[in-house]
Design a protein around this motif. Structure first.
Motif, PDB file in Angstrom:
ATOM      1  N   GLY A  35      -0.806 -11.305 -38.416  1.00 36.43           N
ATOM      2  CA  GLY A  35      -1.721 -10.313 -37.850  1.00 36.43           C
ATOM      3  C   GLY A  35      -3.138 -10.808 -37.636  1.00 36.43           C
ATOM      4  O   GLY A  35      -3.982 -10.069 -37.132  1.00 36.43           O
ATOM      5  N   LEU A  36      -3.427 -12.066 -37.996  1.00 35.75           N
ATOM      6  CA  LEU A  36      -4.804 -12.563 -37.928  1.00 35.75           C
ATOM      7  C   LEU A  36      -5.348 -12.579 -36.501  1.00 35.75           C
ATOM      8  O   LEU A  36      -6.499 -12.208 -36.263  1.00 35.75           O
ATOM      9  CB  LEU A  36      -4.878 -13.968 -38.537  1.00 35.75           C
ATOM     10  CG  LEU A  36      -6.247 -14.652 -38.491  1.00 35.75           C
ATOM     11  CD1 LEU A  36      -7.298 -13.831 -39.219  1.00 35.75           C
ATOM     12  CD2 LEU A  36      -6.164 -16.066 -39.077  1.00 35.75           C
ATOM     13  N   GLU A  38      -4.668 -10.673 -34.005  1.00 36.36           N
ATOM     14  CA  GLU A  38      -5.024  -9.320 -33.571  1.00 36.36           C
ATOM     15  C   GLU A  38      -6.271  -8.824 -34.294  1.00 36.36           C
ATOM     16  O   GLU A  38      -7.065  -8.062 -33.724  1.00 36.36           O
ATOM     17  CB  GLU A  38      -3.837  -8.384 -33.803  1.00 36.36           C
ATOM     18  CG  GLU A  38      -2.646  -8.722 -32.913  1.00 36.36           C
ATOM     19  CD  GLU A  38      -1.607  -7.623 -32.890  1.00 36.36           C
ATOM     20  OE1 GLU A  38      -1.982  -6.447 -32.748  1.00 36.36           O
ATOM     21  OE2 GLU A  38      -0.410  -7.944 -33.001  1.00 36.36           O
ATOM     22  N   VAL A  39      -6.471  -9.253 -35.528  1.00 33.82           N
ATOM     23  CA  VAL A  39      -7.704  -8.913 -36.246  1.00 33.82           C
ATOM     24  C   VAL A  39      -8.905  -9.503 -35.525  1.00 33.82           C
ATOM     25  O   VAL A  39      -9.930  -8.830 -35.320  1.00 33.82           O
ATOM     26  CB  VAL A  39      -7.635  -9.435 -37.706  1.00 33.82           C
ATOM     27  CG1 VAL A  39      -9.019  -9.425 -38.345  1.00 33.82           C
ATOM     28  CG2 VAL A  39      -6.670  -8.597 -38.521  1.00 33.82           C
ATOM     29  N   PHE A  42      -9.686  -7.647 -32.407  1.00 32.08           N
ATOM     30  CA  PHE A  42     -10.354  -6.385 -32.750  1.00 32.08           C
ATOM     31  C   PHE A  42     -11.835  -6.614 -33.063  1.00 32.08           C
ATOM     32  O   PHE A  42     -12.707  -5.865 -32.592  1.00 32.08           O
ATOM     33  CB  PHE A  42      -9.650  -5.736 -33.934  1.00 32.08           C
ATOM     34  CG  PHE A  42     -10.394  -4.571 -34.525  1.00 32.08           C
ATOM     35  CD1 PHE A  42     -10.560  -3.394 -33.811  1.00 32.08           C
ATOM     36  CD2 PHE A  42     -10.943  -4.658 -35.795  1.00 32.08           C
ATOM     37  CE1 PHE A  42     -11.261  -2.323 -34.355  1.00 32.08           C
ATOM     38  CE2 PHE A  42     -11.636  -3.595 -36.351  1.00 32.08           C
ATOM     39  CZ  PHE A  42     -11.802  -2.418 -35.628  1.00 32.08           C
ATOM     40  N   LEU A  43     -12.136  -7.640 -33.843  1.00 32.71           N
ATOM     41  CA  LEU A  43     -13.537  -7.929 -34.170  1.00 32.71           C
ATOM     42  C   LEU A  43     -14.340  -8.238 -32.914  1.00 32.71           C
ATOM     43  O   LEU A  43     -15.496  -7.828 -32.780  1.00 32.71           O
ATOM     44  CB  LEU A  43     -13.620  -9.111 -35.138  1.00 32.71           C
ATOM     45  CG  LEU A  43     -13.077  -8.896 -36.555  1.00 32.71           C
ATOM     46  CD1 LEU A  43     -13.242 -10.166 -37.374  1.00 32.71           C
ATOM     47  CD2 LEU A  43     -13.794  -7.730 -37.237  1.00 32.71           C
ATOM     48  N   GLU A  87      -2.685 -17.971 -40.273  1.00 32.99           N
ATOM     49  CA  GLU A  87      -1.570 -17.075 -39.969  1.00 32.99           C
ATOM     50  C   GLU A  87      -0.250 -17.839 -40.027  1.00 32.99           C
ATOM     51  O   GLU A  87      -0.127 -18.956 -39.509  1.00 32.99           O
ATOM     52  CB  GLU A  87      -1.756 -16.448 -38.593  1.00 32.99           C
ATOM     53  CG  GLU A  87      -0.720 -15.395 -38.259  1.00 32.99           C
ATOM     54  CD  GLU A  87      -1.115 -14.495 -37.097  1.00 32.99           C
ATOM     55  OE1 GLU A  87      -0.435 -13.483 -36.895  1.00 32.99           O
ATOM     56  OE2 GLU A  87      -2.103 -14.814 -36.406  1.00 32.99           O
ATOM     57  N   LEU A 110     -14.509  -1.321 -40.707  1.00 34.29           N
ATOM     58  CA  LEU A 110     -13.406  -2.153 -40.234  1.00 34.29           C
ATOM     59  C   LEU A 110     -12.137  -1.966 -41.065  1.00 34.29           C
ATOM     60  O   LEU A 110     -11.037  -2.315 -40.634  1.00 34.29           O
ATOM     61  CB  LEU A 110     -13.805  -3.634 -40.291  1.00 34.29           C
ATOM     62  CG  LEU A 110     -15.028  -4.069 -39.463  1.00 34.29           C
ATOM     63  CD1 LEU A 110     -15.339  -5.535 -39.744  1.00 34.29           C
ATOM     64  CD2 LEU A 110     -14.794  -3.839 -37.986  1.00 34.29           C
ATOM     65  N   THR A 113      -8.539  -0.333 -39.794  1.00 36.22           N
ATOM     66  CA  THR A 113      -7.902  -1.081 -38.710  1.00 36.22           C
ATOM     67  C   THR A 113      -7.382  -2.421 -39.194  1.00 36.22           C
ATOM     68  O   THR A 113      -6.266  -2.843 -38.833  1.00 36.22           O
ATOM     69  CB  THR A 113      -8.892  -1.286 -37.549  1.00 36.22           C
ATOM     70  OG1 THR A 113      -9.380  -0.019 -37.127  1.00 36.22           O
ATOM     71  CG2 THR A 113      -8.210  -1.976 -36.377  1.00 36.22           C
ATOM     72  N   LEU A 114      -8.161  -3.114 -40.019  1.00 36.35           N
ATOM     73  CA  LEU A 114      -7.705  -4.409 -40.530  1.00 36.35           C
ATOM     74  C   LEU A 114      -6.436  -4.252 -41.355  1.00 36.35           C
ATOM     75  O   LEU A 114      -5.494  -5.049 -41.228  1.00 36.35           O
ATOM     76  CB  LEU A 114      -8.802  -5.065 -41.372  1.00 36.35           C
ATOM     77  CG  LEU A 114     -10.117  -5.393 -40.665  1.00 36.35           C
ATOM     78  CD1 LEU A 114     -10.994  -6.238 -41.573  1.00 36.35           C
ATOM     79  CD2 LEU A 114      -9.883  -6.103 -39.351  1.00 36.35           C
ATOM     80  N   LEU A 117      -3.493  -3.661 -39.046  1.00 38.17           N
ATOM     81  CA  LEU A 117      -3.076  -4.842 -38.288  1.00 38.17           C
ATOM     82  C   LEU A 117      -2.364  -5.871 -39.156  1.00 38.17           C
ATOM     83  O   LEU A 117      -1.489  -6.595 -38.669  1.00 38.17           O
ATOM     84  CB  LEU A 117      -4.295  -5.490 -37.623  1.00 38.17           C
ATOM     85  CG  LEU A 117      -4.967  -4.672 -36.516  1.00 38.17           C
ATOM     86  CD1 LEU A 117      -6.241  -5.352 -36.047  1.00 38.17           C
ATOM     87  CD2 LEU A 117      -4.009  -4.462 -35.344  1.00 38.17           C
ATOM     88  N   VAL A 118      -2.706  -5.935 -40.421  1.00 36.20           N
ATOM     89  CA  VAL A 118      -2.131  -6.953 -41.310  1.00 36.20           C
ATOM     90  C   VAL A 118      -0.884  -6.454 -42.028  1.00 36.20           C
ATOM     91  O   VAL A 118       0.091  -7.198 -42.176  1.00 36.20           O
ATOM     92  CB  VAL A 118      -3.187  -7.437 -42.331  1.00 36.20           C
ATOM     93  CG1 VAL A 118      -2.544  -8.313 -43.401  1.00 36.20           C
ATOM     94  CG2 VAL A 118      -4.299  -8.183 -41.621  1.00 36.20           C
TER      95      VAL A 118
END
Length: 519
Positions: A35-36, A38-39, A42-43, A87, A110, A113-114, A117-118
């Motif tokens: 999921g990194l 996608e994190v 997002f950031l 990841e 954050l 959401t984090l 995603l993870v």
């Protein structure tokens, strides 16, 4: 919380948060971090739009000042720093998967959401990796879970992270398009049952692969069915003509990709005979059928009978390739099913797995948490009567120590001011909560687990392709001893702290724990 931070003037304070989990899923002793990417996406895109702000104005209390909404509209992740494990790497409880530093209010916003995603990404990748280990490297694994997944987003995520975890392809065409995952699939029972007789065939002919001569596949298949029924001792009258018609029509549509679903009516009395008839008809025209799929019944037994049938036909009629056609099995398969099939000596080449993979029925959530460990340079600890929920305070560095045989021995958490462990030098490793559990380790190799992935509003590392992450999962798992990975009663992998961090943790614990009074 954000408004309360802002109202009390704490929004500019610098905070450090750890994202970690407390227990490995599926009664196992390892987890795959995913999921990194996608994190980081997002950031990069994090901000509040005008419509977001207007919605919050309506939703929040009337007493919230306009200045707070103006502040929200201006925040970004420019001042946030993210350290993370690569990841696809194998990870363990209590070890931070990600460490975030930045303004308290921003990093707090954050959190949800984090975690979202993870959590699911790591759970699916871990589940897929366990299926891969159960099946072995030679068996093909296909993800068939879209129709059972938790909505379209869950379906896409499942396809992506199942591929990372070790699956070879997906039936999800959109996932194939978006993530370049190989797309695989067969027809459904409805295709077979849509035909009732051979008279429904509107196209019966197919060009020979090499000569280009137009030949009648239906006629060739009927000749072969009569011949094979005697050879295999199967009554031709019990075989379904509608099923044969469906096979012929599908073979004409996909002469180089013919895979037949053989359990719509009866595998032994109809499906195998009709498949072999069409496969031999295709062979007459220069093509090779690819295989069959079995979606019900005794999969171990049926796969063995199917393989024996293919060997018999191949040897009798000197068609060597037919002996090795693929046998695909589906039908609500889970990890235990594969292990049981292995014990029964199945002849399956490929598993199509859906529901149990994408919904993670054995454990539907990983349980990652996001905890404050430091603010303005001061370490923070969260206490609990449940010792497992006591956090490890302060910003930390984590090293993985390896033995001479290349296997990982322990993940060791340090305070940031401590020197890194050195190869060949003895280091004391302690259990964070149990005083008597301690051991010296002289590592042959030392690996720092965290890299700087986000700083000054930019991604700081070159992001790998999905295939590279997939390879990392495989290579990372190989660093674990087999007893850590076994299905039944696996040995827990050790996660420890240095002596300095152990003493710091327990001193802070005593400072923050209230002292009771007896009456």
């Amino acid at each position: 919380m954000a408004y309360a931070y802002w109202k009390s003037g704490k929004h500019h304070e610098k905070a450090v948060f750890d994202l970690f989990f407390r227990k490995n899923p599926f009664q196992g002793e390892f987890t795959i971090f995913a999921g990194l990417e996608e994190v980081l996406t997002f950031l990069r895109n994090f901000s509040y739009s005008e419509s977001d702000i207007e919605y919050l104005r309506v939703t929040m209390a009337d007493t919230v000042e306009d200045e707070f909404f103006e502040y929200l509209s201006s925040i970004s992740t420019t001042d946030v720093t993210l350290y993370a494990v690569d990841e696809g790497k194998v990870v363990f409880p209590r070890v931070p998967l990600m460490i975030l530093e930045g303004p308290l209010i921003v990093v707090q916003l954050l959190e949800t959401t984090l975690l979202n995603l993870v959590n699911y990404a790591s759970l699916i990748a871990t589940n897929a990796a366990r299926y891969r280990m159960a099946a072995g490297r030679k068996i093909q694994l296909l993800e068939f879970g879209l129709r059972r997944a938790q909505g379209p987003d869950g379906g896409l995520s499942a396809s992506k992270y199942a591929y990372i975890g070790g699956f070879d392809g997906t039936s999800n065409v959109l996932a194939g398009k978006l993530y370049n995952i190989p797309v695989k699939g067969t027809h459904a029972h409805s295709y077979i049952s849509s035909y009732s007789s051979l008279a429904e065939l509107q196209i019966e002919t197919l060009q020979h692969k090499e000569s280009g001569e137009v030949m009648n596949l239906k006629d060739r298949s009927l000749v072969w069915r009569e011949l094979l029924s005697r050879e295999l001792n199967i009554l031709q009258s019990e075989a379904s003509d509608g099923e044969l018609a469906a096979y012929i029509s599908f073979a004409i549509a996909f002469p180089t990709g013919f895979v037949a679903l053989v359990d719509t009516y009866d595998v032994l009395k109809s499906g195998l005979l009709n498949f072999c008839a069409v496969a031999m008809g295709l062979n007459d025209l220069g093509y090779r059928a690819l295989g069959i799929r079995i979606d019900s019944g005794d999969l171990a037994y049926l796969s063995c009978v199917a393989r024996t049938t293919f060997v018999t036909v191949a040897e009798k009629f000197n068609v060597e390739w037919l002996e090795h056609v693929q046998i695909v099995a589906s039908n609500d398969i889970n990890e235990e099913t594969i292990i049981s099939l292995n014990e029964q000596g199945h002849k399956i080449d490929c598993f199509g797995i859906g529901t149990h993979l994408v919904t993670c029925q054995r454990q539907p959530a990983l349980g990652c948490v996001f905890k404050l460990v430091e603010i303005n340079g001061e370490a923070k600890i969260k206490l609990s009567q449940d010792v497992e929920k006591v956090t490890c305070p302060g910003k930390k560095t984590v090293y993985r120590l390896y033995g001479e045989d290349g296997h990982a021995l322990i993940d060791l958490m340090h305070r940031t001011q401590e020197a890194a462990p050195e190869c060949g030098s003895r280091v004391l490793c302690r259990h964070p909560f149990q005083e008597s559990k301690r051991a010296y380790v002289s590592p042959a190799q030392v690996e720092s687990l965290h890299k700087l992935y986000w700083d000054e509003g930019k991604i700081q590392q070159k992001l790998p392709e999905l295939t590279e992450i997939r390879d990392r999962v495989s290579s990372s798992l190989q660093t674990l001893r087999q007893d850590h990975k076994r299905n039944l009663n696996p040995t827990p992998y050790k996660v420890g702290v240095t002596d300095d961090l152990y003493n710091f943790l327990h001193d802070l614990w005593l400072q923050n724990a209230p002292i009771g009074e007896l009456f």
